[in-house]
Design an enzyme around this catalytic site. Structure first.
Site, PDB file in Angstrom:
ATOM      1  N   HIS A 121      -9.021   1.028  -5.676  1.00 48.89           N
ATOM      2  CA  HIS A 121      -8.129   0.183  -4.873  1.00 48.89           C
ATOM      3  C   HIS A 121      -6.706   0.667  -5.076  1.00 48.89           C
ATOM      4  O   HIS A 121      -6.284   0.905  -6.215  1.00 48.89           O
ATOM      5  CB  HIS A 121      -8.247  -1.290  -5.273  1.00 48.89           C
ATOM      6  CG  HIS A 121      -9.624  -1.809  -5.083  1.00 48.89           C
ATOM      7  ND1 HIS A 121     -10.118  -2.131  -3.834  1.00 48.89           N
ATOM      8  CD2 HIS A 121     -10.623  -2.022  -5.966  1.00 48.89           C
ATOM      9  CE1 HIS A 121     -11.374  -2.534  -3.974  1.00 48.89           C
ATOM     10  NE2 HIS A 121     -11.700  -2.464  -5.250  1.00 48.89           N
ATOM     11  N   ILE A 122      -5.971   0.813  -3.996  1.00 44.83           N
ATOM     12  CA  ILE A 122      -4.591   1.291  -4.057  1.00 44.83           C
ATOM     13  C   ILE A 122      -3.712   0.279  -4.773  1.00 44.83           C
ATOM     14  O   ILE A 122      -2.907   0.630  -5.631  1.00 44.83           O
ATOM     15  CB  ILE A 122      -4.082   1.599  -2.635  1.00 44.83           C
ATOM     16  CG1 ILE A 122      -4.863   2.799  -2.073  1.00 44.83           C
ATOM     17  CG2 ILE A 122      -2.581   1.856  -2.629  1.00 44.83           C
ATOM     18  CD1 ILE A 122      -4.645   3.059  -0.605  1.00 44.83           C
ATOM     19  N   SER A 123      -3.866  -0.993  -4.425  1.00 41.83           N
ATOM     20  CA  SER A 123      -3.069  -2.046  -5.068  1.00 41.83           C
ATOM     21  C   SER A 123      -3.816  -2.575  -6.283  1.00 41.83           C
ATOM     22  O   SER A 123      -5.015  -2.369  -6.437  1.00 41.83           O
ATOM     23  CB  SER A 123      -2.804  -3.186  -4.084  1.00 41.83           C
ATOM     24  OG  SER A 123      -4.000  -3.898  -3.811  1.00 41.83           O
ATOM     25  N   ASP A 183     -25.834  -2.881  -2.222  1.00 43.64           N
ATOM     26  CA  ASP A 183     -27.227  -2.441  -2.320  1.00 43.64           C
ATOM     27  C   ASP A 183     -27.366  -0.944  -2.070  1.00 43.64           C
ATOM     28  O   ASP A 183     -28.136  -0.262  -2.756  1.00 43.64           O
ATOM     29  CB  ASP A 183     -28.111  -3.231  -1.354  1.00 43.64           C
ATOM     30  CG  ASP A 183     -28.373  -4.652  -1.801  1.00 43.64           C
ATOM     31  OD1 ASP A 183     -28.115  -4.968  -2.984  1.00 43.64           O
ATOM     32  OD2 ASP A 183     -28.840  -5.455  -0.968  1.00 43.64           O
ATOM     33  N   ASN A 190     -13.306   3.434  -1.745  1.00 42.58           N
ATOM     34  CA  ASN A 190     -12.352   2.360  -1.550  1.00 42.58           C
ATOM     35  C   ASN A 190     -12.941   1.516  -0.422  1.00 42.58           C
ATOM     36  O   ASN A 190     -12.711   1.791   0.748  1.00 42.58           O
ATOM     37  CB  ASN A 190     -10.971   2.896  -1.176  1.00 42.58           C
ATOM     38  CG  ASN A 190      -9.947   1.788  -1.038  1.00 42.58           C
ATOM     39  OD1 ASN A 190     -10.297   0.623  -0.882  1.00 42.58           O
ATOM     40  ND2 ASN A 190      -8.680   2.157  -1.061  1.00 42.58           N
ATOM     41  N   TYR A 211       0.792  -1.235   0.000  1.00 46.02           N
ATOM     42  CA  TYR A 211       0.000   0.000   0.000  1.00 46.02           C
ATOM     43  C   TYR A 211       0.822   1.281   0.000  1.00 46.02           C
ATOM     44  O   TYR A 211       0.263   2.366  -0.116  1.00 46.02           O
ATOM     45  CB  TYR A 211      -0.956   0.004   1.201  1.00 46.02           C
ATOM     46  CG  TYR A 211      -1.883  -1.174   1.199  1.00 46.02           C
ATOM     47  CD1 TYR A 211      -2.891  -1.276   0.240  1.00 46.02           C
ATOM     48  CD2 TYR A 211      -1.752  -2.195   2.126  1.00 46.02           C
ATOM     49  CE1 TYR A 211      -3.751  -2.364   0.223  1.00 46.02           C
ATOM     50  CE2 TYR A 211      -2.612  -3.292   2.113  1.00 46.02           C
ATOM     51  CZ  TYR A 211      -3.592  -3.365   1.162  1.00 46.02           C
ATOM     52  OH  TYR A 211      -4.443  -4.446   1.141  1.00 46.02           O
TER      53      TYR A 211
END
Length: 144
Positions: A100-102, A87, A74, A23
């Protein structure tokens, strides 16, 4: 001025400390500072939040229905487990970016099946913390 909600899920409060090889070393506070500065430059207002609690994230999505032009989320670990967040996101009519960071697709199989992607306008993964800045630029174009 369009408002963009930037919502962050569990354990992201530990950015900079938790698995920096995956990360990076940038903290969530630094990402917030970037987002606030970029939003001002882009003519956006940003509401930036993090929670380790699923229900709180759902409440923020409900709030965004009335107050936001777009959502950058995220969902972290909730990406793969939370039908409730899925939902809630389905009820938001504006653009939604799953972030998403990765690069989750380079990681273990458990990280390959996002529930949130089913409702996301776009998905960003693997840009590191820079992904937040890119997502705000996309939101600027979509909400102009």
């Amino acid at each position: 001025m369009p408002t963009i909600y930037v919502l962050n899920g569990p354990n992201l409060n530990l950015l900079g400390e938790r698995e920096p090889d995956i990360y990076g070393s940038i903290t969530l506070d630094q990402i917030r500072d970037w987002c606030e500065a970029d939003a001002a430059e882009l003519g956006l207002e940003v509401v930036f939040r993090q929670s380790n609690f699923e229900g709180e994230i759902i409440e923020w999505i409900h709030e965004a229905r009335r107050q936001a032009a777009g959502i950058v989320i995220n969902p972290a670990g909730f990406t793969f487990t939370s039908i409730a967040i899925l939902d809630a996101l389905k009820t938001f009519n504006g653009p939604k970016i799953e972030l998403h960071i990765s690069n989750v697709h380079q990681r273990e199989e458990i990280y390959h099946k996002s529930l949130v992607s089913r409702t996301a306008t776009a998905v960003m993964a693997g840009f590191g913390a820079l992904g937040y800045r890119l997502a705000l630029r996309a939101m600027k174009d979509w909400t102009a």
